[in-house]
Design an enzyme around this catalytic site. Structure first.
Site, short mmCIF file in Angstrom:
data_model
loop_
_atom_site.label_atom_id
_atom_site.label_comp_id
_atom_site.label_asym_id
_atom_site.label_seq_id
_atom_site.Cartn_x
_atom_site.Cartn_y
_atom_site.Cartn_z
CG LEU A 49 2.48 3.93 -1.21
CD1 LEU A 49 3.34 3.23 -2.25
CD2 LEU A 49 1.86 5.20 -1.78
N PRO A 50 -1.54 2.69 0.33
CG PRO A 50 -3.28 3.72 -0.83
CD PRO A 50 -1.80 3.58 -0.80
CE LYS B 249 -0.56 -2.06 11.27
NZ LYS B 249 -0.19 -1.13 10.19
CE LYS C 212 -4.69 -2.16 3.65
NZ LYS C 212 -3.44 -2.69 4.24
#
Length: 300
Positions: free
Chosen positions: A77-78, A180, A249
């Site tokens: 998901l975002p 990540k 992000k």
């Protein structure tokens, strides 16, 4: 937490995939190809339709229907806020002992808190974000960074191997998301450095292709010089398949982690600010290699 004596999750076990975007669809397709009973769901009808067209399987028409009876639920998901909302909505409908495999790019500390809360309710939870982009999602060769309880990771490892070629066990819950974010920080900083070098070289009269060749044969070589500069920037294709908003992000996530841990990262802060500004200027859905247009002020 999952039963340590539970067997590895092998086909044809039912697996729900929540989030059928550019990464979720091919990852779900890899699971289906491996023989899993895949139930995909996305809140956007268009994404459900594309999933059906590309996999030949009907997408679930609701979150509840997707997770009903699933042994594992993959979330892609975002962001972490969306993940938390989706997990809250699906929790009443999860099968006892189901395992959530959180493969989005989320805040490590928030992931840890969410996973611990789900463990208290009797569900397994691991974070397993990916690297490699759409191309490697399609061919099932992603790098997957998996954090969480070792026994739970043992159960879901066959599922992860259906989507990735390199599975790294990174440590405790949340560590996959930490790795990540840090990886994408290094990647983003390397891309900016390479693009600035090319701009300076061009101003001096150097051939950009020659400069990239030299970088790739020298100590300046990095992922961007090898697989992005000629392919997506010098060609002006700007179609690597990874949005600039997502890169910004992830880099900001790495910076937040540093701040939470009290670690000074002067370059990290400046890099996060730069990518945030580029995403605002170009729009979150611009390809991340288009940061070159921002750096060169070619934003018309």
């Amino acid at each position: 937490m999952s039963d340590p004596a539970a067997r590895p999750l092998t086909p044809p076990a039912k697996v729900a995939v929540i989030g059928l975007g550019n990464m979720g669809r091919p990852m779900a397709a890899c699971l289906a190809k491996a023989g899993y009973d895949v139930r995909g769901y996305d809140s956007a009808p268009a994404m459900r339709e594309r999933f059906a067209q590309e996999t030949g399987r009907t997408a679930a028409d609701s979150l509840e229907a997707a997770v009903d009876g699933a042994k594992a639920v993959v979330t892609i998901l975002p962001n972490g806020k969306v993940v938390a909302a989706v997990v809250a909505a699906m929790t009443p409908h999860l099968s006892p002992g189901a395992i959530i495999v959180e493969m989005s790019s989320s805040e490590p500390m928030a992931t840890r808190r969410l996973g611990e809360a789900m463990a208290e309710k009797g569900f397994g939870f691991v974070d397993a974000p990916v690297s490699g982009g759409v191309r490697r999602a399609i061919d099932g060769s992603l790098a997957i960074m998996a954090g969480g309880d070792a026994a739970t990771l043992d159960i879901v490892e066959p599922l992860l191997k259906a989507m990735g070629r390199a599975i790294f066990r990174t440590g405790a819950l949340g560590s996959g998301h930490a790795v990540k974010a840090l990886n994408n920080y290094v990647s983003g900083a390397g891309l900016v450095a390479a693009l600035e070098a090319v701009s300076v070289g061009k101003a001096f009269g150097l051939d950009p292709d020659m400069l990239v060749d030299v970088l790739n044969a020298s100590t300046g070589k990095n992922n961007s010089t090898e697989v992005k500069l000629k392919q997506f920037v010098l060609s002006e294709a700007y179609n690597s398949g990874f949005f600039i908003g997502l890169m910004a992000k992830d880099i900001r996530t790495a910076q937040h982690l540093a701040e939470e841990l009290g670690v000074a990262t002067p370059l990290g802060g400046r890099c996060a600010d730069l990518w945030d500004e580029a995403a605002r200027t170009l729009g979150d859905l611009a390809d991340h290699t288009e940061i070159n247009r921002f750096l060169t002020q070619d934003t018309a």
